[in-house]
Write an enzyme that holds these catalytic residues in place. Structure first.
Site, mmCIF file in Angstrom:
data_model
loop_
_atom_site.group_PDB
_atom_site.id
_atom_site.type_symbol
_atom_site.label_atom_id
_atom_site.label_comp_id
_atom_site.label_asym_id
_atom_site.label_seq_id
_atom_site.Cartn_x
_atom_site.Cartn_y
_atom_site.Cartn_z
ATOM 1 N N CYS A 147 0.981 -1.211 -0.033
ATOM 2 C CA CYS A 147 0.121 -0.094 -0.028
ATOM 3 C C CYS A 147 0.816 1.002 0.043
ATOM 4 O O CYS A 147 0.506 2.196 -0.878
ATOM 5 C CB CYS A 147 -0.933 0.115 1.122
ATOM 6 S SG CYS A 147 -2.093 -1.208 1.167
ATOM 7 N N ARG B 68 -7.931 -4.107 -3.403
ATOM 8 C CA ARG B 68 -7.439 -3.042 -4.067
ATOM 9 C C ARG B 68 -8.339 -2.685 -5.292
ATOM 10 O O ARG B 68 -8.173 -3.555 -6.335
ATOM 11 C CB ARG B 68 -5.991 -3.410 -4.389
ATOM 12 C CG ARG B 68 -4.853 -3.706 -3.519
ATOM 13 C CD ARG B 68 -3.649 -3.857 -3.946
ATOM 14 N NE ARG B 68 -2.824 -4.461 -2.662
ATOM 15 C CZ ARG B 68 -2.237 -3.661 -1.921
ATOM 16 N NH1 ARG B 68 -2.241 -2.567 -1.614
ATOM 17 N NH2 ARG B 68 -1.709 -4.411 -0.847
HETATM 18 C C1 BEZ Z 1 0.756 -4.648 1.790
HETATM 19 O O1 BEZ Z 1 1.595 -4.875 1.756
HETATM 20 O O2 BEZ Z 1 0.204 -3.715 1.488
HETATM 21 C C2 BEZ Z 1 -0.459 -5.558 2.080
HETATM 22 C C3 BEZ Z 1 0.071 -6.920 1.837
HETATM 23 C C4 BEZ Z 1 -0.792 -8.079 1.865
HETATM 24 C C5 BEZ Z 1 -2.133 -7.817 2.493
HETATM 25 C C6 BEZ Z 1 -2.441 -6.597 2.909
HETATM 26 C C7 BEZ Z 1 -1.743 -5.393 2.691
#
Ligand code: BEZ
Length: 220
Positions: A57, A134
């Site tokens: 993110c 997302r």
């Molecule tokens: C992230 O790194 O943004 C992420 C990865 C897996 C699940 C949720 C967020």
């Protein structure tokens, strides 16, 4: 009996669909309260991310910040969302600025009660029952849902594809054409297929680049 009660009390939410009005919402953000109708007259990219202070993110937020000036040039507003609080968003945005040297110029909705997430179908329980996936929703100046993209938790989105999508939609609206696979601005566009035999004959005389009567391109 229990099942019936649950079914009866369950609120039925119809999810957004392309070509239909985007669901109205009111929400609090890092830059104050917003309503969908505040964006009338502008394009809007509404996107969700799973959680603050997570690495994928963070790369996406930096990516959205990078394309923000390009979106502005195209008359597009950007609005983020997750189910984290305003305080968490503020702390994360400050952290990105401090640690990564990237300022986050767009507001981020704090959807703690998941109202907007539910309305837009941003939570996909097969992936996570608590976090938004997302999602990207492109809403046009009339408030119509024009495109939706869903990416899984583990895959960061492609910012250039979001810009390309906006360019394609705006080109379609302006010139009443379609755009082929992998199209980029400046490349030939697709002339919409003819509706009658007469139109099919006519278009062959128009000077388009035609492979056949149904497959014609032109330069803008
Ligand atoms: C992230 O790194 O943004 C992420 C990865 C897996 C699940 C949720 C967020």
């Amino acid at each position: 009996m229990e099942e019936k009660v649950a079914a009866e009390t369950k609120e039925v939410v119809s999810l957004p669909r392309l070509g239909e009005r985007a669901p109205a919402f009111e929400a609090v953000t890092t830059q104050g309260p917003v309503r969908l109708e505040d964006f009338k007259g502008s394009w809007l990219v509404l996107f969700s991310h799973p959680a603050d202070f997570t690495p994928v993110c963070t790369t996406e937020f930096m990516g959205f910040a990078e394309i923000h000036p390009e979106l502005k040039k195209r008359g597009v507003e950007l609005l983020g969302l997750s189910v984290d609080s305003v305080s968490s968003h503020i702390a994360w945005v400050r952290n990105i600025e401090e640690k990564m040297g990237v300022e986050i110029p767009f507001p981020v909705i704090a959807d703690l009660d998941k109202k907007v997430a539910t309305l837009y179908g941003m939570i996909h329980p097969g992936e996570s029952k608590t976090e938004t996936s997302r999602c990207v929703f492109v809403i046009d100046p009339e408030g119509i849902m024009r495109a939706m993209i869903y990416y899984p938790l583990t895959t960061g989105r492609n910012m250039q594809e979001i810009l390309r999508l906006i360019d394609a939609l705006q080109t379609t609206d302006k010139h009443k054409v379609a755009t082929p696979a992998n199209w980029k601005p400046g490349e030939a566009v697709i002339v919409p297929p003819p509706n009658t035999q007469e139109m099919a004959e006519e278009r062959l005389k128009e000077g388009y680049e035609c492979k056949d009567w149904y497959f014609c391109k032109k330069k803008l």
